[in-house]
Write a protein that holds these residues in place. Structure first.
Motif, PDB file in Angstrom:
ATOM      1  N   TRP A 130       1.036  -1.447   0.183  1.00 26.83           N
ATOM      2  CA  TRP A 130       0.141   0.009  -0.014  1.00 26.83           C
ATOM      3  C   TRP A 130       0.899   1.212   0.142  1.00 26.83           C
ATOM      4  N   THR A 131       1.982   1.164   0.714  1.00 26.25           N
ATOM      5  CA  THR A 131       2.868   2.222   0.905  1.00 26.25           C
ATOM      6  C   THR A 131       3.648   2.660  -0.439  1.00 26.25           C
ATOM      7  N   VAL A 132       4.180   1.551  -0.447  1.00 24.34           N
ATOM      8  CA  VAL A 132       5.258   1.575  -1.940  1.00 24.34           C
ATOM      9  C   VAL A 132       4.528   1.879  -3.058  1.00 24.34           C
ATOM     10  N   PHE A 133       3.534   1.199  -3.250  1.00 28.95           N
ATOM     11  CA  PHE A 133       2.612   1.509  -4.552  1.00 28.95           C
ATOM     12  C   PHE A 133       1.813   2.909  -4.678  1.00 28.95           C
ATOM     13  N   ARG A 134       1.709   3.462  -3.341  1.00 31.76           N
ATOM     14  CA  ARG A 134       1.252   4.949  -3.112  1.00 31.76           C
ATOM     15  C   ARG A 134      -0.065   4.926  -3.391  1.00 31.76           C
ATOM     16  N   PHE A 135      -0.777   4.153  -2.932  1.00 34.51           N
ATOM     17  CA  PHE A 135      -2.458   4.077  -2.873  1.00 34.51           C
ATOM     18  C   PHE A 135      -3.217   5.135  -1.917  1.00 34.51           C
ATOM     19  N   GLY A 136      -2.150   5.714  -1.077  1.00 35.01           N
ATOM     20  CA  GLY A 136      -2.550   6.559  -0.105  1.00 35.01           C
ATOM     21  C   GLY A 136      -1.519   6.823   1.041  1.00 35.01           C
ATOM     22  N   PRO A 137      -1.674   7.980   1.776  1.00 33.32           N
ATOM     23  CA  PRO A 137      -0.981   8.312   2.789  1.00 33.32           C
ATOM     24  C   PRO A 137      -0.446   7.261   3.956  1.00 33.32           C
ATOM     25  N   LYS A 138      -1.568   6.493   3.928  1.00 31.83           N
ATOM     26  CA  LYS A 138      -1.433   5.408   4.937  1.00 31.83           C
ATOM     27  C   LYS A 138      -2.202   4.175   4.658  1.00 31.83           C
ATOM     28  N   PHE A 139      -1.906   2.933   5.221  1.00 34.42           N
ATOM     29  CA  PHE A 139      -2.502   1.848   5.006  1.00 34.42           C
ATOM     30  C   PHE A 139      -3.824   1.657   5.213  1.00 34.42           C
ATOM     31  N   GLY A 140      -4.650   1.580   4.430  1.00 35.56           N
ATOM     32  CA  GLY A 140      -6.307   1.764   4.368  1.00 35.56           C
ATOM     33  C   GLY A 140      -6.663   2.842   4.005  1.00 35.56           C
ATOM     34  N   GLU A 141      -5.925   3.790   3.913  1.00 36.96           N
ATOM     35  CA  GLU A 141      -6.637   5.356   3.574  1.00 36.96           C
ATOM     36  C   GLU A 141      -6.154   5.608   2.003  1.00 36.96           C
ATOM     37  N   ALA A 142      -6.975   6.051   0.969  1.00 42.55           N
ATOM     38  CA  ALA A 142      -6.565   6.185  -0.365  1.00 42.55           C
ATOM     39  C   ALA A 142      -6.621   7.778  -0.468  1.00 42.55           C
ATOM     40  N   PHE A 143      -5.768   8.034  -1.291  1.00 47.03           N
ATOM     41  CA  PHE A 143      -5.805   9.375  -1.618  1.00 47.03           C
ATOM     42  C   PHE A 143      -7.189   9.933  -2.353  1.00 47.03           C
ATOM     43  N   ALA A 144      -7.472  11.051  -2.359  1.00 43.34           N
ATOM     44  CA  ALA A 144      -8.844  11.431  -2.753  1.00 43.34           C
ATOM     45  C   ALA A 144      -8.798  11.373  -4.230  1.00 43.34           C
ATOM     46  N   ASP A 145      -8.021  11.636  -4.972  1.00 42.99           N
ATOM     47  CA  ASP A 145      -7.721  11.482  -6.512  1.00 42.99           C
ATOM     48  C   ASP A 145      -7.183  10.002  -7.002  1.00 42.99           C
ATOM     49  N   GLU A 146      -7.101   9.132  -5.986  1.00 40.54           N
ATOM     50  CA  GLU A 146      -6.369   7.870  -6.242  1.00 40.54           C
ATOM     51  C   GLU A 146      -6.951   7.262  -7.473  1.00 40.54           C
ATOM     52  N   GLN A 147      -6.133   6.832  -8.498  1.00 37.59           N
ATOM     53  CA  GLN A 147      -6.524   6.310  -9.777  1.00 37.59           C
ATOM     54  C   GLN A 147      -6.599   4.710  -9.684  1.00 37.59           C
ATOM     55  N   GLN A 204      -2.342  -0.746 -14.028  1.00 40.20           N
ATOM     56  CA  GLN A 204      -3.690  -1.350 -13.450  1.00 40.20           C
ATOM     57  C   GLN A 204      -4.859  -0.295 -12.969  1.00 40.20           C
ATOM     58  N   ASP A 205      -4.230   0.912 -13.116  1.00 39.55           N
ATOM     59  CA  ASP A 205      -5.267   2.191 -12.752  1.00 39.55           C
ATOM     60  C   ASP A 205      -6.259   2.124 -13.482  1.00 39.55           C
ATOM     61  N   LYS A 206      -7.080   2.820 -13.085  1.00 38.69           N
ATOM     62  CA  LYS A 206      -8.630   3.130 -13.546  1.00 38.69           C
ATOM     63  C   LYS A 206      -8.458   3.805 -14.947  1.00 38.69           C
ATOM     64  N   ASN A 207      -7.310   4.759 -15.113  1.00 39.30           N
ATOM     65  CA  ASN A 207      -7.204   5.217 -16.512  1.00 39.30           C
ATOM     66  C   ASN A 207      -5.914   4.800 -17.365  1.00 39.30           C
ATOM     67  N   SER A 208      -5.925   3.326 -17.121  1.00 38.37           N
ATOM     68  CA  SER A 208      -4.762   2.785 -17.756  1.00 38.37           C
ATOM     69  C   SER A 208      -4.743   2.582 -19.356  1.00 38.37           C
ATOM     70  N   ASP A 209      -6.112   2.753 -19.616  1.00 37.11           N
ATOM     71  CA  ASP A 209      -6.016   2.626 -21.186  1.00 37.11           C
ATOM     72  C   ASP A 209      -5.358   3.822 -21.730  1.00 37.11           C
ATOM     73  N   GLN A 210      -5.761   5.178 -21.089  1.00 34.67           N
ATOM     74  CA  GLN A 210      -5.470   6.469 -21.470  1.00 34.67           C
ATOM     75  C   GLN A 210      -3.813   6.384 -21.519  1.00 34.67           C
ATOM     76  N   LEU A 211      -3.161   5.944 -20.495  1.00 35.59           N
ATOM     77  CA  LEU A 211      -1.880   5.735 -20.038  1.00 35.59           C
ATOM     78  C   LEU A 211      -1.346   4.998 -21.174  1.00 35.59           C
ATOM     79  N   ALA A 212      -1.783   3.961 -21.686  1.00 34.92           N
ATOM     80  CA  ALA A 212      -1.224   2.854 -22.745  1.00 34.92           C
ATOM     81  C   ALA A 212      -1.193   3.551 -23.823  1.00 34.92           C
ATOM     82  N   ASP A 213      -2.349   4.607 -24.212  1.00 34.14           N
ATOM     83  CA  ASP A 213      -2.348   5.463 -25.376  1.00 34.14           C
ATOM     84  C   ASP A 213      -1.208   6.402 -25.668  1.00 34.14           C
ATOM     85  N   LEU A 214      -0.752   6.937 -24.615  1.00 29.74           N
ATOM     86  CA  LEU A 214       0.386   7.713 -24.352  1.00 29.74           C
ATOM     87  C   LEU A 214       1.541   7.065 -24.812  1.00 29.74           C
ATOM     88  N   VAL A 215       1.748   5.758 -24.216  1.00 31.74           N
ATOM     89  CA  VAL A 215       2.980   5.117 -24.443  1.00 31.74           C
ATOM     90  C   VAL A 215       2.922   4.754 -25.972  1.00 31.74           C
TER      91      VAL A 215
END
Length: 359
Positions: free
Chosen positions: A161-178, A328-339
């Motif tokens: 959770w921490t290393v993958f940056r899902f949120g500031p602490k375990f179990g708490e997601a960032f407000a804009d987390e993808q 694996q983020d919710k906008n993964s198609d968009q990011l794939a298109d960038l690549v």
């Protein structure tokens, strides 16, 4: 000015959208020309291990080690494009690039649907590539002390959770987390033991096999993520002849390479990609702000050597909330298109065609 033109071009193509880009909902049947799997590399090694049963004598023979498992899919129009090789990070396998934890299309299928031949590799010592059990057999037989047994790395849910940056602490997601945090249990199932400690480190056999795979394919784009993020560069330093482009996603970059090494890498178009919240998580084994800084330095080194290198920092493009697991983020198609757009522009050129063999 060039950066502004790049962003404007992406907007025109529809590759930069709102915070969460629309994902493909009903893609229809997937038609491919060919699929299969094979191993790259491998070498024989003698092994003596305990026999099968309490009173059985030791077994002596040979095993094959340091091979890399690869599975592939070639679309019907795959001969028009350079193959893309995708390699996973720490404590994961090539499942990283397949169906996302919440059941959406992964980059493997998405790239194939965009007519790109895709080759998924399990790092040497991981998953279907297998690992060298010699060190563990030596402890079991008493040849070496238990303290000499290699470490098996396994990331806990809390560390991930921490290393993958899902949120500031375990179990708490960032407000804009993808990342689709509602599907965390499915991500946790993907996390497997990492036995890279059993490998020789310079060079890591995975670098050699990635380079060999590029040669086998008569040219490929090598893509690495996290632990393997700088592996495409390391593979190019082993043998650059089969590497047409490099995509490195979220990792520390080497900044102490020799002038000769930089000169070699500067001949290969290179894209480095980072997501959001790089300085918003503290603790854990990763320092993403520092990694980002080292990669900016590396990009500058390539440019000064005349290379075609780009840092794609998603927030700088107006794309917010992406995690370390951006494929694996919710906008993964968009990011794939960038690549894919970057590959078309910088690797294949305007024609977007390649005469490379795809197997």
């Amino acid at each position: 000015m060039n950066r502004c033109r790049w962003i404007l071009g992406l907007v025109t193509l529809g590759l930069i959208a709102g915070p969460v880009a629309a994902q493909t909902k009903t893609p229809g049947p997937l038609t491919i020309k060919e699929q299969g799997s094979f191993f790259v590399g491998g070498e024989y090694k003698p092994l003596t291990q305990p026999g099968f049963g309490p009173n059985a004598p030791p077994i002596t023979g040979e095993i094959t080690i340091n091979q890399m498992y690869v599975q592939y899919q070639i679309p019907m129009k795959g001969d028009r494009h350079v193959p893309v090789v995708m390699v996973h990070g720490c404590c994961l396998s090539s499942k990283t690039w397949e169906t996302t934890p919440d059941g959406r299309m992964g980059w493997n299928e998405y790239f194939v649907r965009k007519d790109r031949p895709v080759y998924l590799a399990d790092q040497v010592s991981r998953a279907r590539s297998g690992f060298d059990p010699t060190a563990f057999a030596d402890v079991r037989s008493g040849k070496v002390q238990p303290a000499q047994m290699p470490t098996i790395l396994d990331a806990s849910h809390q560390v991930a959770w921490t290393v993958f940056r899902f949120g500031p602490k375990f179990g708490e997601a960032f407000a804009d987390e993808q990342f689709p945090v509602q599907a965390m249990d499915e991500l946790y199932k993907q996390m497997i033991p990492d036995l890279n400690s059993t490998l020789p480190q310079n060079p890591n056999p995975t670098w050699k096999q990635m380079a060999a795979l590029g040669v086998k394919l008569k040219g490929a784009v090598l893509m690495g993520h996290s632990e393997s993020g700088f592996f495409p560069e390391q593979a190019a330093l082993v043998d650059p002849s089969g590497i047409k482009g490099i995509v490195s996603i979220e990792m520390p970059c080497a900044t102490n390479l020799t002038a000769a090494q930089i000169e070699t890498l500067a001949k290969i178009p290179t894209l480095i990609m980072f997501g959001d919240h790089l300085g918003d998580v503290t603790g854990g084994p990763a320092n993403w702000a520092q990694s980002f800084s080292t990669c900016n330095t590396f990009v500058d080194q390539l440019k000064k050597a005349g290379g075609d290198a780009e840092m794609m920092h998603l927030p700088a493009l107006g794309i917010k909330g992406n995690s370390h697991m951006l494929m694996q983020d919710k906008n993964s198609d968009q990011l794939a298109d960038l690549v894919i757009a970057w590959i078309d522009r910088h690797v294949e050129g305007k024609g977007g065609r390649s005469k490379n063999a795809t197997r």
